[in-house]
Structure formats: structure tokens, C-alpha cells
Design an enzyme around this catalytic site. Structure first.
Site, PDB file in Angstrom:
ATOM      1  N   VAL A   1     143.082  81.028 119.250  1.00 39.64           N
ATOM      2  CA  VAL A   1     143.867  80.760 117.301  1.00 39.64           C
ATOM      3  C   VAL A   1     142.591  81.380 116.168  1.00 39.64           C
ATOM      4  O   VAL A   1     141.694  81.541 116.318  1.00 39.64           O
ATOM      5  CB  VAL A   1     143.251  79.217 117.584  1.00 39.64           C
TER       6      VAL A   1
ATOM      7  N   GLN B   1     134.303  83.319 111.636  1.00 38.26           N
ATOM      8  CA  GLN B   1     133.991  81.912 111.075  1.00 38.26           C
ATOM      9  C   GLN B   1     133.833  80.951 111.647  1.00 38.26           C
ATOM     10  O   GLN B   1     132.932  80.234 110.994  1.00 38.26           O
ATOM     11  CB  GLN B   1     135.135  82.989 109.759  1.00 38.26           C
ATOM     12  N   SER B   2     134.583  80.834 112.342  1.00 42.28           N
ATOM     13  CA  SER B   2     134.957  79.088 112.268  1.00 42.28           C
ATOM     14  C   SER B   2     133.152  78.700 112.552  1.00 42.28           C
ATOM     15  O   SER B   2     132.907  77.235 112.104  1.00 42.28           O
ATOM     16  CB  SER B   2     135.652  78.137 113.557  1.00 42.28           C
TER      17      SER B   2
ATOM     18  N   ASN C   1     132.229  78.891 119.397  1.00 42.61           N
ATOM     19  CA  ASN C   1     133.700  79.085 120.177  1.00 42.61           C
ATOM     20  C   ASN C   1     134.447  80.046 119.884  1.00 42.61           C
ATOM     21  O   ASN C   1     135.395  80.487 119.820  1.00 42.61           O
ATOM     22  CB  ASN C   1     133.699  78.827 118.143  1.00 42.61           C
TER      23      ASN C   1
ATOM     24  N   ARG D   1     133.772  79.619 132.368  1.00 44.47           N
ATOM     25  CA  ARG D   1     133.608  80.990 133.066  1.00 44.47           C
ATOM     26  C   ARG D   1     132.170  81.425 133.595  1.00 44.47           C
ATOM     27  O   ARG D   1     132.240  82.729 134.176  1.00 44.47           O
ATOM     28  CB  ARG D   1     134.646  82.275 132.206  1.00 44.47           C
TER      29      ARG D   1
ATOM     30  N   GLU E   1     142.178  81.333 111.715  1.00 40.33           N
ATOM     31  CA  GLU E   1     142.722  80.564 110.760  1.00 40.33           C
ATOM     32  C   GLU E   1     144.196  79.388 109.759  1.00 40.33           C
ATOM     33  O   GLU E   1     144.375  78.958 110.343  1.00 40.33           O
ATOM     34  CB  GLU E   1     142.082  81.543 108.976  1.00 40.33           C
TER      35      GLU E   1
ATOM     36  N   GLY F   1     148.935  63.164  93.918  1.00 40.04           N
ATOM     37  CA  GLY F   1     148.443  62.117  93.436  1.00 40.04           C
ATOM     38  C   GLY F   1     149.501  61.263  92.476  1.00 40.04           C
ATOM     39  O   GLY F   1     150.340  61.526  92.398  1.00 40.04           O
ATOM     40  N   GLY F   2     148.938  60.111  92.491  1.00 31.85           N
ATOM     41  CA  GLY F   2     149.498  58.805  91.596  1.00 31.85           C
ATOM     42  C   GLY F   2     149.903  60.023  89.679  1.00 31.85           C
ATOM     43  O   GLY F   2     150.281  59.519  89.291  1.00 31.85           O
ATOM     44  N   GLN F   3     148.894  61.167  89.873  1.00 31.83           N
ATOM     45  CA  GLN F   3     149.256  61.331  88.262  1.00 31.83           C
ATOM     46  C   GLN F   3     149.550  62.914  88.112  1.00 31.83           C
ATOM     47  O   GLN F   3     148.969  64.060  88.534  1.00 31.83           O
ATOM     48  CB  GLN F   3     147.087  61.447  87.995  1.00 31.83           C
TER      49      GLN F   3
ATOM     50  N   ASP G   1     138.929  77.687 109.501  1.00 29.82           N
ATOM     51  CA  ASP G   1     137.640  78.304 109.898  1.00 29.82           C
ATOM     52  C   ASP G   1     136.802  76.909 109.755  1.00 29.82           C
ATOM     53  O   ASP G   1     135.802  76.851 109.982  1.00 29.82           O
ATOM     54  CB  ASP G   1     137.514  79.857 109.872  1.00 29.82           C
TER      55      ASP G   1
ATOM     56  N   ASP H   1     122.988  90.153 127.006  1.00 26.04           N
ATOM     57  CA  ASP H   1     124.332  89.591 128.224  1.00 26.04           C
ATOM     58  C   ASP H   1     124.444  88.444 129.676  1.00 26.04           C
ATOM     59  O   ASP H   1     123.620  88.345 130.045  1.00 26.04           O
ATOM     60  CB  ASP H   1     124.304  90.944 128.846  1.00 26.04           C
ATOM     61  N   THR H   2     125.205  87.552 129.119  1.00 22.11           N
ATOM     62  CA  THR H   2     125.474  86.554 129.829  1.00 22.11           C
ATOM     63  C   THR H   2     125.540  86.754 130.960  1.00 22.11           C
ATOM     64  O   THR H   2     126.242  84.857 131.668  1.00 22.11           O
ATOM     65  CB  THR H   2     125.832  84.845 128.453  1.00 22.11           C
TER      66      THR H   2
HETATM   67  N1  COA Z   1     127.395  88.076 127.154  1.00 16.54           N
HETATM   68  C1  COA Z   1     128.223  88.926 127.532  1.00 16.54           C
HETATM   69  N2  COA Z   1     129.821  88.033 127.475  1.00 16.54           N
HETATM   70  C2  COA Z   1     129.703  87.685 126.291  1.00 16.54           C
HETATM   71  C3  COA Z   1     128.647  87.558 126.186  1.00 16.54           C
HETATM   72  C4  COA Z   1     127.205  87.404 126.269  1.00 16.54           C
HETATM   73  N3  COA Z   1     126.827  87.641 125.059  1.00 16.54           N
HETATM   74  N4  COA Z   1     128.925  86.227 124.446  1.00 16.54           N
HETATM   75  C5  COA Z   1     131.032  86.225 124.487  1.00 16.54           C
HETATM   76  N5  COA Z   1     130.953  86.686 125.960  1.00 16.54           N
HETATM   77  C6  COA Z   1     132.064  86.795 126.346  1.00 16.54           C
HETATM   78  C7  COA Z   1     133.011  85.009 126.617  1.00 16.54           C
HETATM   79  O1  COA Z   1     132.286  85.265 128.125  1.00 16.54           O
HETATM   80  C8  COA Z   1     134.660  85.794 126.652  1.00 16.54           C
HETATM   81  O2  COA Z   1     134.163  86.165 128.250  1.00 16.54           O
HETATM   82  P1  COA Z   1     136.192  86.038 129.340  1.00 16.54           P
HETATM   83  O3  COA Z   1     137.215  86.052 128.531  1.00 16.54           O
HETATM   84  O4  COA Z   1     135.771  86.962 130.613  1.00 16.54           O
HETATM   85  O5  COA Z   1     135.791  84.711 129.818  1.00 16.54           O
HETATM   86  C9  COA Z   1     134.590  87.081 126.150  1.00 16.54           C
HETATM   87  O6  COA Z   1     133.275  87.716 125.640  1.00 16.54           O
HETATM   88  C10 COA Z   1     135.581  87.356 124.613  1.00 16.54           C
HETATM   89  O7  COA Z   1     135.428  85.950 124.169  1.00 16.54           O
HETATM   90  P2  COA Z   1     136.589  85.606 123.259  1.00 16.54           P
HETATM   91  O8  COA Z   1     136.172  83.988 122.630  1.00 16.54           O
HETATM   92  O9  COA Z   1     137.978  85.318 125.013  1.00 16.54           O
HETATM   93  O10 COA Z   1     136.670  86.780 122.215  1.00 16.54           O
HETATM   94  P3  COA Z   1     138.126  86.887 121.482  1.00 16.54           P
HETATM   95  O11 COA Z   1     137.432  88.283 120.515  1.00 16.54           O
HETATM   96  O12 COA Z   1     139.079  87.362 122.729  1.00 16.54           O
HETATM   97  O13 COA Z   1     139.116  85.617 120.771  1.00 16.54           O
HETATM   98  C11 COA Z   1     138.949  84.127 119.653  1.00 16.54           C
HETATM   99  C12 COA Z   1     138.280  85.761 119.626  1.00 16.54           C
HETATM  100  C13 COA Z   1     138.719  83.216 117.981  1.00 16.54           C
HETATM  101  C14 COA Z   1     140.095  84.526 119.373  1.00 16.54           C
HETATM  102  C15 COA Z   1     138.523  82.757 120.567  1.00 16.54           C
HETATM  103  O14 COA Z   1     137.298  83.089 120.110  1.00 16.54           O
HETATM  104  C16 COA Z   1     139.220  81.356 120.307  1.00 16.54           C
HETATM  105  O15 COA Z   1     140.717  81.616 119.856  1.00 16.54           O
HETATM  106  N6  COA Z   1     138.053  80.894 119.923  1.00 16.54           N
HETATM  107  C17 COA Z   1     138.377  79.225 119.573  1.00 16.54           C
HETATM  108  C18 COA Z   1     139.086  79.447 118.305  1.00 16.54           C
HETATM  109  C19 COA Z   1     137.772  79.555 117.177  1.00 16.54           C
HETATM  110  O16 COA Z   1     136.807  79.126 116.601  1.00 16.54           O
HETATM  111  N7  COA Z   1     138.858  80.182 116.201  1.00 16.54           N
HETATM  112  C20 COA Z   1     138.504  80.487 115.125  1.00 16.54           C
HETATM  113  C21 COA Z   1     137.211  82.008 114.787  1.00 16.54           C
HETATM  114  S1  COA Z   1     137.206  82.513 113.212  1.00 16.54           S
END
Ligand code: COA
Length: 415
Positions: free
Chosen positions: A137, A17-18, A96, A104, A139, A247-249, A168, A73-74
Site C-alpha cells: 500500500v 514515508q510512513s 514498514n 521471510r 499513500e 462541523g457545527g459552524q 503515510d 545485508d540482512t
Molecule cells: N537487506 C536485505 N534485504 C532487505 C533489507 C536489507 N537491509 N531491507 C529490506 N530488505 C528486503 C525485504 O526483506 C524484502 O524482501 P522480500 O520481498 O524478499 O521479503 C524486500 O527488501 C523489499 O521490501 P518491500 O517492503 O516489499 O519493498 P517494496 O519496495 O517492494 O514495497 C511498499 C514498498 C511501501 C509498498 C511496502 O513496503 C509496503 O506495503 N509497506 C507497508 C505499507 C507502507 O508502509 N506503505 C507506505 C510506504 S510510504
């Protein structure tokens, strides 16, 4: 008509979401937002909270309008090559991921700068540098760590999270402003820069008035406009203030006609000082206009509970809309407690484009919130969210890939 961010190209590496709220806003202002999603999977929210089988969820569609989607696939060397090309052709990279994920993947700030020194790299993280910087993290974690939960709710209940997604969507807004400011600064420096919006910081920014109250409490030991005054003791931290205005009101939520069966038959009522006389007249308590116990804001503070009880005796005789109409005639600030159903059906919100009906090829028509920021020279048209990888071929072609090269990437599951 042109758009404010025409010509700005965003590499959108956001999910959940964020980040998506941020890039959606930029797209509404005219930026070309290319959402890069995991090949075969896409943003996890596409499949979360689904209400129509096999169709992108409302969770996804409502956060990803006006974007293009490519899959990539990055972590694959060929995928990294495509990403290199994208980085060279974009102005902003927004991400995010969990802390360290971009590094990484091999895309450190230094590497991105080498590829494109003008690139702005904008990130949402849960926390800024410090003890929690490596934490993942969501929301409500941000609401709790940013001071919102400890100051929300009633004095005799536990901390509460709010329905407004201040962690978010609130952080997405902050990040969007940082990006636009960085784009502006780039006009003079010619350089990109890093932009960070931490969710804890954004929530705290939105809770700034509570840090104000903490310092007032430290100094005076009292917060006279809080419901704890004058009967309860204050501790050493800002308490939960229930529905006090903050607030003040002074304000409070009062029952209206029908409250016994309708959970939203309530109105927010503010006893703004300049209209005190009008309030007394409306509720039929004219003696309070000059009575020494009620005539000034200062003396009213210790009697707020009984004052709101008396006003409520009046609001309970009216529906929230009847009360609104009467109170507004006297410029008495008030607000009906609107349900989501009432908001969804509100024709004036439809007329301004704040609530919009969108058609989607797989899920049909749905409602969404349009751009809440209205500009006279950059109008927003809300375009449905992209299907997973809908624009992969289109974007790769723009980047200079030929049909055979695209087919090869597909065979190797890079896109
Ligand atoms: N191709 C290949 N790999 C990809 C990719 C792509 N197109 N896009 C993402 N990935 C990989 C990332 O490189 C990461 O790999 P790694 O763990 O080996 O380094 C993996 O996908 C997962 O990314 P991650 O962000 O850890 O996802 P998650 O689902 O485990 O965690 C959150 C989700 C939201 C908790 C986390 O992203 C986070 O804390 N974000 C920052 C705070 C935030 O925005 N939170 C609010 C979300 S609404």
C-alpha cells in the site's frame, strides 16, 4: 538539556514515508535512531525525485533527520548475526516492509522475543487483518480505502485525494504514539509487545467525522450543513462536501482581491454563530442581524449559499491578509489560503522552528519542517539526515565489533 526519549534505542527498519516519519519524531524527542538500510542501495527515496544530481533527495532528507544510518545485508547469515546483536541492544524495532517481509527475513515475533523479550516491535501495514492484509500500500491507496477520497472534492466531480499525507505521515504519527505508550507500559510489565498501525485505520480515524455523518444521514436522510442542502437529493452515502466546514459552524472558501490572477487569493470564512452580528456589521448587512430569515443558525442553513455569496462580495474587495486583519479584530474565525511559497517565507514559522533551514554536505542548504510538537523540557534541534552508511563503523564498534571484523564484513559486502 535532556530529551524526553533519552536512552531509548530504536532499530529503524523503515523506508519510504510512513515509517520514517514515525522514527524521525522519536529521534526529535531524543531517541537514538539507527536506520538499517540495504547495503549498496539504501532507502529507495534517497534516489527518488532528485533535484540535485548524486545528492540525497529532499524526499529522503526531509523524513530522516536526527538518525544514524548503517548498511546491512540482512539476508546474509553474517548480516543476520549483526541484526541479532542490534535487536539485543535496542528497545524498539520499527518497520514498514510489505506484509510478511520481516518473517521471510527470519525475524518473526517469536524469534525477536527470544532475542530480547523487552523489545517492542512496531509496524506500519496498509491494512489490518482481513481480506487486504497481504496488499502492498502507498499513500493514496490508504486515502481511498480509509474513507477520505469518497468524502473529499465537489459533488459533481470524482473522488479526490488530498495533499496532506494522511495515509503515510498520518500513520507514522499514530505509530509513534503506540510506541511511546508501549514503552510506558513496559515500565510495569517488563515486556515488549507488538504495535500495529494500519494505514486504512489511521485514515479512517482522521475521517471519523464522516462516519459520524454517515450515521446521521442514515437516521435523518439529510445533512443540513452540507452544500447539497436544500436543493439536491442525498443518496445513501455521505457525499463530497466541497469546502463545507464539516462541523457545527458553517464555513466556505471565498475569493479575495486578486483571485483572477492569483490561484491562492482566497480565504476560509466561518460564520460562527456567536459572531453573526459582527459578520453582518463588517459586510454592511446589518439588517440580517434581526431578520427572521437570517437571525438564527437554524434558519441560515437553507440559505448558506446566498449568505456566502454576499460575504464574498465583501472579501473580494480585500486581499486575504487585509480580510484576516479586519475579521480577527471581531474574533471572526477565518484562515488565509497560504501557498507553499508563502509558508516557506513565513518568518513566524521560522522563529518557532516549524520551518527550519538545514545544511547538508552534498546538497547544501534546504528547508524542512521541524518538529511540530513543542515541549518545554525537551527541545528539538533538527540535524541533517545521514549519508548512506555514514554511521556503520561507529555503530558496529558500539556493538563490540573490532576493526578487522568490520573490514571483513565490508569485504564480503555484508555492510
Ligand atoms: N537487506 C536485505 N534485504 C532487505 C533489507 C536489507 N537491509 N531491507 C529490506 N530488505 C528486503 C525485504 O526483506 C524484502 O524482501 P522480500 O520481498 O524478499 O521479503 C524486500 O527488501 C523489499 O521490501 P518491500 O517492503 O516489499 O519493498 P517494496 O519496495 O517492494 O514495497 C511498499 C514498498 C511501501 C509498498 C511496502 O513496503 C509496503 O506495503 N509497506 C507497508 C505499507 C507502507 O508502509 N506503505 C507506505 C510506504 S510510504
Amino acid at each position: 538539556m535532556s530529551k524526553a526519549l533519552d536512552g531509548v534505542r530504536i532499530l529503524d527498519f523503515t523506508h519510504v514515508q510512513s515509517g520514517p516519519t514515525c522514527t524521525q519524531l522519536l529521534a526529535w524527542f531524543g531517541a537514538d535512531v539507527i536506520k538499517v538500510e540495504k547495503a549498496g542501495e539504501g532507502d529507495a527515496t534517497r534516489g527518488q525525485l532528485r533535484d540535485v544530481p548524486d545528492a540525497d533527495s529532499l524526499y529522503f532528507t526531509m523524513l530522516n533527520h536526527n538518525k544514524r544510518s548503517i548498511t546491512l545485508d540482512t539476508k546474509n547469515p553474517k548480516g543476520k548475526e549483526v541484526l541479532n546483536t542490534l535487536i539485543k541492544s535496542c528497545d524498539v524495532l520499527v518497520e514498514n516492509f510489505a506484509p510478511g517481509a520481516l518473517d521471510r527475513m527470519g525475524f518473526t515475533w517469536e524469534k525477536i522475543q527470544e532475542l530480547n523479550p523487552r523489545m517492542i516491535v512496531a509496524s506500519v501495514k496498509g491494512f489490518g487483518p482481513g481480506p487486504y492484509e497481504d496488499c502492498k500500500v502507498y499513500e493514496n491507496v490508504a486515502q481511498c480505502a480509509g474513507g477520505s477520497a469518497s468524502t473529499t472534492g465537489f459533488d459533481d466531480g470524482p473522488p479526490l485525494v488530498t495533499g496532506a499525507q494522511i495515509g503515510d505521515s498520518g500513520t507514522g504519527l499514530h505509530l509513534a504514539l503506540g510506541i511511546v505508550a508501549a514503552l510506558y507500559q513496559r515500565n510495569t510489565t517488563g515486556r515488549g509487545q507488538k504495535v500495529l498501525a494500519a494505514m486504512q485505520d489511521s485514515v479512517l480515524n482522521l475521517c471519523r467525522v464522516k462516519l459520524r455523518d454517515q450515521q446521521r444521514l442514515d437516521r435523518t436522510g439529510l445533512l443540513k450543513e452540507y452544500p447539497q442542502f436544500p436543493d439536491s437529493k442525498f443518496g445513501d452515502a455521505v457525499p463530497r462536501a466541497g469546502n463545507a466546514s464539516g462541523g457545527g459552524q458553517p464555513g466556505w472558501i471565498l475569493k479575495c482581491k486578486g483571485w483572477e490572477t492569483d490561484p491562492n487569493a482566497y480565504i476560509y470564512f466561518i460564520t460562527q454563530a456567536p459572531v453573526w452580528g459582527a459578520i453582518c456589521k463588517v459586510i454592511g448587512q446589518e439588517d440580517w442581524i434581526t431578520h427572521p430569515d437570517y437571525a438564527t443558525p437554524a434558519v441560515r442553513l437553507s440559505r448558506l449559499k446566498s449568505i456566502f455569496d454576499r460575504i464574498e462580495a465583501w472579501t473580494m474587495t480585500k486581499t486575504k491578509f487585509e480580510a484576516m486583519k479586519i475579521l480577527n479584530e471581531f474574533d471572526i474565525p477565518c484562515g488565509p489560503i497560504l501557498s507553499m511559497k508563502e509558508i516557506a517565507e513565513d518568518q513566524s514559522l521560522r522563529a518557532t522552528g516549524t520551518v527550519v533551514e538545514v545544511d547538508h554536505p552534498k546538497r547544501g542548504k534546504y528547508l524542512t519542517v521541524g518538529n511540530p510538537i513543542k515541549m518545554s523540557d525537551s527541545l528539538t534541534e533538527v540535524v541533517r539526515s545521514p549519508l548512506l552508511g555514514e554511521h556503520t563503523d561507529e555503530v558496529l564498534t558500539e556493538l563490540g565489533y573490532g576493526l578487522e571484523a568490520i573490514a571483513a564484513l565490508r569485504t564480503e559486502k555484508v555492510v
